[in-house]
Design a protein around this motif. Structure first.
Motif, PDB file in Angstrom:
ATOM      1  N   ILE A 107      -4.943  -9.307   0.488  1.00  0.00           N
ATOM      2  CA  ILE A 107      -5.249  -8.015  -0.124  1.00  0.00           C
ATOM      3  C   ILE A 107      -4.894  -6.877   0.836  1.00  0.00           C
ATOM      4  CG2 ILE A 107      -7.114  -6.541  -0.977  1.00  0.00           C
ATOM      5  CD1 ILE A 107      -8.468  -9.107  -1.997  1.00  0.00           C
ATOM      6  N   ALA A 108      -5.191  -7.073   2.124  1.00  0.00           N
ATOM      7  CA  ALA A 108      -4.855  -6.044   3.111  1.00  0.00           C
ATOM      8  C   ALA A 108      -3.350  -5.811   3.157  1.00  0.00           C
ATOM      9  CB  ALA A 108      -5.364  -6.458   4.493  1.00  0.00           C
ATOM     10  N   ASN A 129      -2.436  -3.779   0.077  1.00  0.00           N
ATOM     11  CA  ASN A 129      -2.914  -2.404   0.165  1.00  0.00           C
ATOM     12  C   ASN A 129      -2.128  -1.568   1.160  1.00  0.00           C
ATOM     13  OD1 ASN A 129      -4.901  -2.768  -1.754  1.00  0.00           O
ATOM     14  ND2 ASN A 129      -6.503  -3.232  -0.283  1.00  0.00           N
ATOM     15  N   LYS A 177       1.019  -1.536   1.556  1.00  0.00           N
ATOM     16  CA  LYS A 177       2.356  -1.208   1.061  1.00  0.00           C
ATOM     17  C   LYS A 177       2.388   0.139   0.348  1.00  0.00           C
ATOM     18  CE  LYS A 177       4.062  -5.910   0.177  1.00  0.00           C
ATOM     19  NZ  LYS A 177       4.868  -6.712  -0.769  1.00  0.00           N
ATOM     20  N   GLU A 201       1.843   1.253 -10.451  1.00  0.00           N
ATOM     21  CA  GLU A 201       0.434   1.259 -10.051  1.00  0.00           C
ATOM     22  C   GLU A 201      -0.389   0.324 -10.925  1.00  0.00           C
ATOM     23  OE1 GLU A 201      -0.444   5.401 -10.310  1.00  0.00           O
ATOM     24  OE2 GLU A 201      -0.007   5.777  -8.194  1.00  0.00           O
ATOM     25  N   ARG A 222       0.394  -3.240  -9.775  1.00  0.00           N
ATOM     26  CA  ARG A 222      -0.193  -3.508  -8.455  1.00  0.00           C
ATOM     27  C   ARG A 222      -1.708  -3.662  -8.538  1.00  0.00           C
ATOM     28  NH1 ARG A 222       1.167  -0.376  -2.840  1.00  0.00           N
ATOM     29  NH2 ARG A 222      -0.887  -0.401  -1.907  1.00  0.00           N
ATOM     30  N   GLN A 223      -2.373  -2.819  -9.309  1.00  0.00           N
ATOM     31  CA  GLN A 223      -3.822  -2.917  -9.437  1.00  0.00           C
ATOM     32  C   GLN A 223      -4.228  -4.251 -10.061  1.00  0.00           C
ATOM     33  OE1 GLN A 223      -5.024   0.593 -11.572  1.00  0.00           O
ATOM     34  NE2 GLN A 223      -4.464   1.973  -9.895  1.00  0.00           N
ATOM     35  N   GLU A 236      -3.925  -6.890  -7.389  1.00  0.00           N
ATOM     36  CA  GLU A 236      -5.029  -6.824  -6.429  1.00  0.00           C
ATOM     37  C   GLU A 236      -6.296  -7.452  -7.013  1.00  0.00           C
ATOM     38  OE1 GLU A 236      -7.666  -3.554  -3.943  1.00  0.00           O
ATOM     39  OE2 GLU A 236      -5.645  -3.028  -4.613  1.00  0.00           O
TER      40      GLU A 236
END
Length: 275
Positions: free
Chosen positions: A19-20, A23, A25, A57, A60-61, A64
């Motif tokens: 996840i890090a 995030n 990117k 977005e 990507r969300q 995640e």
């Protein structure tokens, strides 16, 4: 050679490091997948032919959330399909190729494309997180073993790498740390000196057996790009798929071996055992 504990280690890692990585990117708009080459994927998130930031977005969300909550591909499809349909990024559409200026029909969103996006991104993200954890534990487990899923879906070239052991700092891992292609399911496990001795494993080196060859990446433009080739003792030559001759974690944090950067901090905080 590979036991049930190894399998659990390869595919049951906590997602915090992955996840890090996601995030950290930024975003980049691309038309063709080869526009953003290899290591550049470590710095920016993109989906070919997504030309709107809000749609990037949304995707990507969803990725995640899939990472954080262990959501399935079925959930990913169900979550994104109506969103993409409402925003008009779905099905085939007639448009103009920005590279050639020619009219083209392109495939936007579809169940097949969402599956590719889901599998490719999660594979790369988990690879980066796994690499970070293994680097953080390199003093205790300095040897890495390539692991392929041995079934009828696995590429023969990946099966040929199964069980090979190299030191963690061997040049092999700079370009052959999986995934080594689209939908690659291979992984790496880290081993201690005792593990290597007890299993009767041979530690090799890829020094002198790695080369670079040019491969065509675009039929449209004829562009050629380098891929790494590896020569097995048998004489057979293997290479990752075009665009996969890099290590996601190393590309994101090349100084991680010196315990620098956000992934290194997470690796130290989140370590849960051998990977």
């Amino acid at each position: 050679m590979l036991n049930s504990n190894d399998i659990a280690v390869c595919f049951g890692l906590p997602p915090a490091r992955a996840i890090a990585y996601l995030n950290a990117k930024g975003y980049r708009i691309t038309w063709d997948w080869e526009e953003m080459w290899q290591e550049a994927h470590a710095q920016a998130f993109t989906v070919a032919k997504v030309m709107r930031l809000d749609i990037l977005e949304d995707i990507r969300q969803a990725l995640e959330k899939a990472l954080a909550e262990g959501k399935t591909l079925q959930w990913f499809n169900k979550e994104l399909t109506p969103v993409l349909q409402v925003k008009g990024w779905w099905g085939k559409t007639d448009t103009t190729d920005p590279v050639t200026g020619e009219p083209v029909t392109v495939q936007q969103g579809s169940a097949w494309r969402l599956e590719t996006i889901y599998r490719t991104n999660l594979s790369l993200l988990y690879s980066a997180g796994r690499w970070a954890g293994q680097q953080a534990n390199i003093d205790d487990r300095p040897y890495w073993m390539y692991v392929a899923i041995r079934d009828n879906r696995t590429r023969k070239s990946h099966l040929a790498l199964h069980g090979l052991v190299f030191p963690a700092d061997d040049p092999f891992w700079q370009t052959f740390y999986p995934p080594n292609g689209w939908r690659c399911r291979c992984s790496v496990i880290a081993l201690s000196a005792d593990d290597v001795r007890q299993r009767g494993l041979a530690v090799g080196t890829a020094a002198g057996r790695l080369e670079t060859a040019l491969r065509r990446v675009s039929e449209k433009t004829g562009e050629m790009k380098p891929v790494t080739t590896f020569h097995l003792p048998s004489g057979k030559t293997l290479s990752p798929d075009v665009g996969f001759s890099y290590t996601p974690g190393r590309a994101y944090a090349p100084d991680l071996a010196r315990y620098g950067g956000p992934l290194a901090a997470l690796a130290r905080q989140q370590w849960r055992g051998p990977s």
